[in-house]
Design a protein around this motif. Sequence first.
Motif, PDB file in Angstrom:
ATOM      1  N   UNK A   1     -57.320 -45.512 -61.469  1.00  0.00           N
ATOM      2  CA  UNK A   1     -56.661 -44.003 -61.298  1.00  0.00           C
ATOM      3  C   UNK A   1     -55.214 -44.275 -60.844  1.00  0.00           C
ATOM      4  N   UNK A   2     -54.320 -43.699 -61.474  1.00  0.00           N
ATOM      5  CA  UNK A   2     -52.898 -43.650 -60.900  1.00  0.00           C
ATOM      6  C   UNK A   2     -52.669 -42.615 -59.821  1.00  0.00           C
ATOM      7  N   UNK A   3     -51.619 -42.863 -58.968  1.00  0.00           N
ATOM      8  CA  UNK A   3     -51.638 -41.845 -57.650  1.00  0.00           C
ATOM      9  C   UNK A   3     -51.168 -40.705 -58.257  1.00  0.00           C
ATOM     10  N   UNK A   4     -50.447 -40.489 -59.225  1.00  0.00           N
ATOM     11  CA  UNK A   4     -49.990 -39.222 -59.821  1.00  0.00           C
ATOM     12  C   UNK A   4     -51.110 -38.587 -60.130  1.00  0.00           C
ATOM     13  N   UNK A   5     -52.174 -39.057 -60.849  1.00  0.00           N
ATOM     14  CA  UNK A   5     -53.431 -38.379 -61.235  1.00  0.00           C
ATOM     15  C   UNK A   5     -54.058 -37.800 -59.916  1.00  0.00           C
ATOM     16  N   UNK A   6     -54.285 -38.535 -58.975  1.00  0.00           N
ATOM     17  CA  UNK A   6     -54.677 -38.082 -57.717  1.00  0.00           C
ATOM     18  C   UNK A   6     -54.109 -36.664 -57.240  1.00  0.00           C
ATOM     19  N   UNK A   7     -52.680 -36.720 -57.385  1.00  0.00           N
ATOM     20  CA  UNK A   7     -51.847 -35.530 -56.869  1.00  0.00           C
ATOM     21  C   UNK A   7     -52.212 -34.414 -57.995  1.00  0.00           C
ATOM     22  N   UNK A   8     -52.315 -34.697 -59.329  1.00  0.00           N
ATOM     23  CA  UNK A   8     -52.484 -33.802 -60.017  1.00  0.00           C
ATOM     24  C   UNK A   8     -53.956 -33.199 -60.152  1.00  0.00           C
ATOM     25  N   UNK A   9     -54.833 -33.725 -59.483  1.00  0.00           N
ATOM     26  CA  UNK A   9     -56.175 -33.043 -59.256  1.00  0.00           C
ATOM     27  C   UNK A   9     -56.312 -32.387 -58.039  1.00  0.00           C
ATOM     28  N   UNK A  10     -55.330 -32.528 -57.121  1.00  0.00           N
ATOM     29  CA  UNK A  10     -55.355 -31.531 -56.117  1.00  0.00           C
ATOM     30  C   UNK A  10     -54.359 -30.220 -56.471  1.00  0.00           C
ATOM     31  N   UNK A 179     -52.428 -45.395 -47.184  1.00  0.00           N
ATOM     32  CA  UNK A 179     -50.928 -45.515 -46.888  1.00  0.00           C
ATOM     33  C   UNK A 179     -49.920 -44.989 -47.941  1.00  0.00           C
ATOM     34  N   UNK A 180     -50.354 -45.375 -49.376  1.00  0.00           N
ATOM     35  CA  UNK A 180     -49.405 -45.214 -50.618  1.00  0.00           C
ATOM     36  C   UNK A 180     -49.751 -43.727 -50.685  1.00  0.00           C
ATOM     37  N   UNK A 181     -50.551 -43.056 -50.521  1.00  0.00           N
ATOM     38  CA  UNK A 181     -50.850 -41.525 -50.651  1.00  0.00           C
ATOM     39  C   UNK A 181     -49.762 -40.868 -49.859  1.00  0.00           C
ATOM     40  N   UNK A 182     -50.097 -41.239 -48.632  1.00  0.00           N
ATOM     41  CA  UNK A 182     -49.217 -40.798 -47.432  1.00  0.00           C
ATOM     42  C   UNK A 182     -47.814 -40.925 -47.757  1.00  0.00           C
ATOM     43  N   UNK A 183     -47.392 -42.151 -48.124  1.00  0.00           N
ATOM     44  CA  UNK A 183     -45.986 -42.146 -48.331  1.00  0.00           C
ATOM     45  C   UNK A 183     -45.466 -41.304 -49.359  1.00  0.00           C
ATOM     46  N   UNK A 184     -46.232 -41.259 -50.449  1.00  0.00           N
ATOM     47  CA  UNK A 184     -45.927 -40.400 -51.502  1.00  0.00           C
ATOM     48  C   UNK A 184     -45.580 -38.892 -51.233  1.00  0.00           C
ATOM     49  N   UNK A 185     -46.853 -38.354 -50.357  1.00  0.00           N
ATOM     50  CA  UNK A 185     -46.682 -37.056 -49.932  1.00  0.00           C
ATOM     51  C   UNK A 185     -45.578 -36.867 -48.979  1.00  0.00           C
ATOM     52  N   UNK A 186     -45.030 -37.680 -48.080  1.00  0.00           N
ATOM     53  CA  UNK A 186     -43.954 -37.471 -47.193  1.00  0.00           C
ATOM     54  C   UNK A 186     -42.789 -37.544 -47.987  1.00  0.00           C
ATOM     55  N   UNK A 187     -42.667 -38.339 -49.266  1.00  0.00           N
ATOM     56  CA  UNK A 187     -41.431 -38.189 -50.082  1.00  0.00           C
ATOM     57  C   UNK A 187     -41.520 -37.026 -50.689  1.00  0.00           C
ATOM     58  N   UNK A 188     -42.424 -36.241 -51.059  1.00  0.00           N
ATOM     59  CA  UNK A 188     -42.434 -34.986 -51.591  1.00  0.00           C
ATOM     60  C   UNK A 188     -42.141 -33.940 -50.819  1.00  0.00           C
ATOM     61  N   UNK A 189     -42.344 -34.220 -49.449  1.00  0.00           N
ATOM     62  CA  UNK A 189     -41.970 -33.309 -48.328  1.00  0.00           C
ATOM     63  C   UNK A 189     -40.518 -33.637 -48.016  1.00  0.00           C
ATOM     64  N   UNK A 190     -39.964 -34.610 -48.548  1.00  0.00           N
ATOM     65  CA  UNK A 190     -38.601 -35.067 -48.049  1.00  0.00           C
ATOM     66  C   UNK A 190     -38.388 -35.259 -46.703  1.00  0.00           C
ATOM     67  N   UNK A 191     -39.287 -35.956 -46.164  1.00  0.00           N
ATOM     68  CA  UNK A 191     -39.154 -36.556 -44.659  1.00  0.00           C
ATOM     69  C   UNK A 191     -38.364 -37.597 -44.777  1.00  0.00           C
ATOM     70  N   UNK A 192     -37.932 -38.091 -43.537  1.00  0.00           N
ATOM     71  CA  UNK A 192     -36.981 -39.190 -43.713  1.00  0.00           C
ATOM     72  C   UNK A 192     -37.463 -40.483 -44.186  1.00  0.00           C
ATOM     73  N   UNK A 193     -36.516 -41.418 -44.604  1.00  0.00           N
ATOM     74  CA  UNK A 193     -37.324 -42.764 -45.521  1.00  0.00           C
ATOM     75  C   UNK A 193     -37.697 -43.563 -44.293  1.00  0.00           C
ATOM     76  N   UNK A 194     -37.354 -43.434 -43.108  1.00  0.00           N
ATOM     77  CA  UNK A 194     -37.978 -44.179 -42.142  1.00  0.00           C
ATOM     78  C   UNK A 194     -39.240 -44.008 -41.932  1.00  0.00           C
TER      79      UNK A 194
END
Length: 274
Positions: A1-10, A179-194
């Motif tokens: 599964x691609x991580x984009x697929x997971x987000x699309x299923x939600x 970890x990868x899913x959480x990082x992608x979510x925080x990226x979509x939330x525009x949280x700080x890169x750190x």
Amino acid sequence: MQIETLFAQIHTLPSIPKVAQDLILQFDNPGSSLDAVARNIEKDPVISAKILRLANSARFRGARESTSIEDAASRLGFNTLRTLVLASAVTGAFKAGPSFDIKGFWLKSFEVASVARILAKKSGADAEIAFTSGVMHNIGELLIQIGAPEVAERVNAAHRGNTAGHVASESLQLGFGYPEVGAELTRRWNLPKVIQNAIAYQAKPLQAPNNEVQPRIIAQAILVSDALEAHGGLNEEAKASLRTPLFEGVDLDALFQALPPVLEADKQFAELLS
């Protein structure tokens, strides 16, 4: 599964309220005043209610009751206010199914956050970023529970209390872990890169870009939390299990001495938010 697929299923992706996103930008602006932040918080009744409840809790209560956001903000202080706003926004964004222990999930998250803040203070890193990253370190797990429930059930049953095994099993079965899913979510939330990087590299901190310290702190905090769970609390067995290369330079004796009051205080903090 691609991580984009997971987000699309939600079907409904968890979101942080706009006022919270605005507040994140305010917190990162050195020119922001506590009064300006308080006025912005007043726009969100849910976050406002939680802040008033925390300001009037046993941990922060003064001689009189706080009845306004301005007074509560003054009592809590800038760093605590920032932590509360972010934590409140994150915990309020997710609705778990009946079979998932959401309370236990957030208690674990706040325990990791508490340990991370102490580790950051002792190493000279930003303690509030460490705390916020700790609170959100495993939010990707909630999305996996929603978007890939069958895989989540298998992993949950096989790796209770084993963080490393949990991440490895998810990666094996899905191609990525929380970890990868959480990082992608925080990226979509525009949280700080750190914060994005602290979450993304928590299971491989030595691979973090530019030798960033926050992923290592989160990795250490997770191991401490897991050790406390595996060995029944703050004891010598738990401490001995942490004498590994990842903790080189960390005074484990001093850490364990500092933890009891902090863990208890932040457990109450988590209870107030849940």
